[in-house]
Design a protein around this motif. Structure first.
Motif, PDB file in Angstrom:
ATOM      1  N   VAL A 116     -57.004  72.548  -5.540  1.00  0.00           N
ATOM      2  CA  VAL A 116     -56.318  71.873  -6.643  1.00  0.00           C
ATOM      3  C   VAL A 116     -54.839  71.784  -6.308  1.00  0.00           C
ATOM      4  O   VAL A 116     -54.236  72.766  -5.858  1.00  0.00           O
ATOM      5  N   ARG A 124     -59.049  68.289  -6.239  1.00  0.00           N
ATOM      6  CA  ARG A 124     -58.781  67.887  -7.621  1.00  0.00           C
ATOM      7  C   ARG A 124     -57.269  67.787  -7.827  1.00  0.00           C
ATOM      8  O   ARG A 124     -56.547  68.763  -7.615  1.00  0.00           O
ATOM      9  N   ALA A 133     -54.428  67.985 -10.203  1.00  0.00           N
ATOM     10  CA  ALA A 133     -54.271  68.565 -11.538  1.00  0.00           C
ATOM     11  C   ALA A 133     -52.997  69.399 -11.589  1.00  0.00           C
ATOM     12  O   ALA A 133     -52.541  69.944 -10.583  1.00  0.00           O
ATOM     13  N   ASP A 134     -52.441  69.497 -12.776  1.00  0.00           N
ATOM     14  CA  ASP A 134     -51.295  70.350 -13.054  1.00  0.00           C
ATOM     15  C   ASP A 134     -51.822  71.696 -13.526  1.00  0.00           C
ATOM     16  O   ASP A 134     -52.393  71.804 -14.621  1.00  0.00           O
ATOM     17  N   ALA A 135     -51.682  72.709 -12.708  1.00  0.00           N
ATOM     18  CA  ALA A 135     -52.275  74.018 -13.012  1.00  0.00           C
ATOM     19  C   ALA A 135     -51.640  74.699 -14.215  1.00  0.00           C
ATOM     20  O   ALA A 135     -52.186  75.692 -14.697  1.00  0.00           O
ATOM     21  N   THR A 167     -51.389  73.241 -17.095  1.00  0.00           N
ATOM     22  CA  THR A 167     -52.086  72.726 -18.280  1.00  0.00           C
ATOM     23  C   THR A 167     -53.587  72.553 -18.054  1.00  0.00           C
ATOM     24  O   THR A 167     -54.360  72.560 -19.006  1.00  0.00           O
ATOM     25  N   TRP A 168     -54.005  72.385 -16.811  1.00  0.00           N
ATOM     26  CA  TRP A 168     -55.415  72.157 -16.491  1.00  0.00           C
ATOM     27  C   TRP A 168     -56.244  73.400 -16.754  1.00  0.00           C
ATOM     28  O   TRP A 168     -55.786  74.529 -16.574  1.00  0.00           O
ATOM     29  N   GLU A 169     -57.475  73.193 -17.191  1.00  0.00           N
ATOM     30  CA  GLU A 169     -58.413  74.296 -17.383  1.00  0.00           C
ATOM     31  C   GLU A 169     -59.692  73.998 -16.603  1.00  0.00           C
ATOM     32  O   GLU A 169     -60.318  72.960 -16.817  1.00  0.00           O
ATOM     33  N   PRO A 170     -60.090  74.868 -15.693  1.00  0.00           N
ATOM     34  CA  PRO A 170     -61.338  74.640 -14.955  1.00  0.00           C
ATOM     35  C   PRO A 170     -62.545  74.791 -15.867  1.00  0.00           C
ATOM     36  O   PRO A 170     -62.481  75.423 -16.921  1.00  0.00           O
TER      37      PRO A 170
END
Length: 215
Positions: A72, A98, A100-102, A104-107
């Motif tokens: 990510v 992926r 994504a902005d870690a 705010t992102w939730e796996p």
């Protein structure tokens, strides 16, 4: 987090970085961090998430060791380089990427291994590490490799120490496997070398039945 003198680690910052010299260096196959390889060498392969994976060196090393690895990164350009490296190594089926902005992102799941190697976000480093720890499955491992910066062009919040990072994790929930600092020399693709003060923290999330209790 922001800094009037230095990086703010925003999405724009990283995208510009990967379109410049950092992206060029990635295409010369910089190896995975040696301590990442060392820290996971005795772990049974499972699911792995590399947060802030950049050009994917550690993701590819995990895949070669049998892990199902996901990288990510906030930079699409970084993951473009990573995908090219995966194709060159014949590992496109073993890895995925992926954007994504870690922060705010939730796996969608928890992982047997969550890794962060030189990843910086626009928030204090220890808070970033705590956020990543939520994504580790019971019995899984969290491997953090950061910088102890001595540079004026890096925000103070981007630096950490092994003691400070490890102290954020309750011993009732986490077993400390490694909490060390080392200075190593990195050989850059242009032939020059640079000393790096590495902070290495490796923790294992205790399974519920093995968590400490005061009762």
């Amino acid at each position: 987090m922001s800094s009037s003198s230095g990086a703010d680690f925003s999405a724009d910052f990283w995208e510009q970085a990967w379109q410049g010299d950092l992206g060029e260096a990635s295409m010369r196959s910089l190896p995975p961090h040696p301590r990442v390889v060392e820290e996971v060498s005795d772990l049974p392969p499972g699911t792995a998430l590399d947060v802030g994976c950049g050009a994917g060196a550690e993701v590819l090393a995990l895949a070669q060791a049998g892990w199902t690895a996901i990288g990510v990164d906030i930079s699409a350009q970084a993951l473009h380089h990573a995908a090219q490296r995966a194709e060159a190594a014949g590992l496109t089926e073993q890895v995925s990427w992926r954007v994504a902005d870690a922060t705010t992102w939730e796996p969608e799941q928890r992982y047997d291994l969550v890794l962060s190697c030189y990843a910086h976000a626009p928030m204090p480093q220890e808070e970033f590490y705590e956020r990543l720890s939520d994504w580790v499955a019971p019995g899984g491992h969290l491997v953090l490799i950061g910088h102890r910066h001595h540079h004026d062009d890096r925000p103070e919040e981007a630096s950490t120490t092994a003691d400070r990072a490890a102290a954020r994790f309750s011993p009732e929930v986490w077993e400390t496997v490694t909490a060390e600092e080392h200075i190593r020399t990195l050989q850059k693709p242009d032939g020059t070398s640079v000393p790096l003060h590495d902070v290495i923290v490796h923790l294992r999330r205790r399974s519920p039945s093995n968590q400490c209790s005061d009762s």
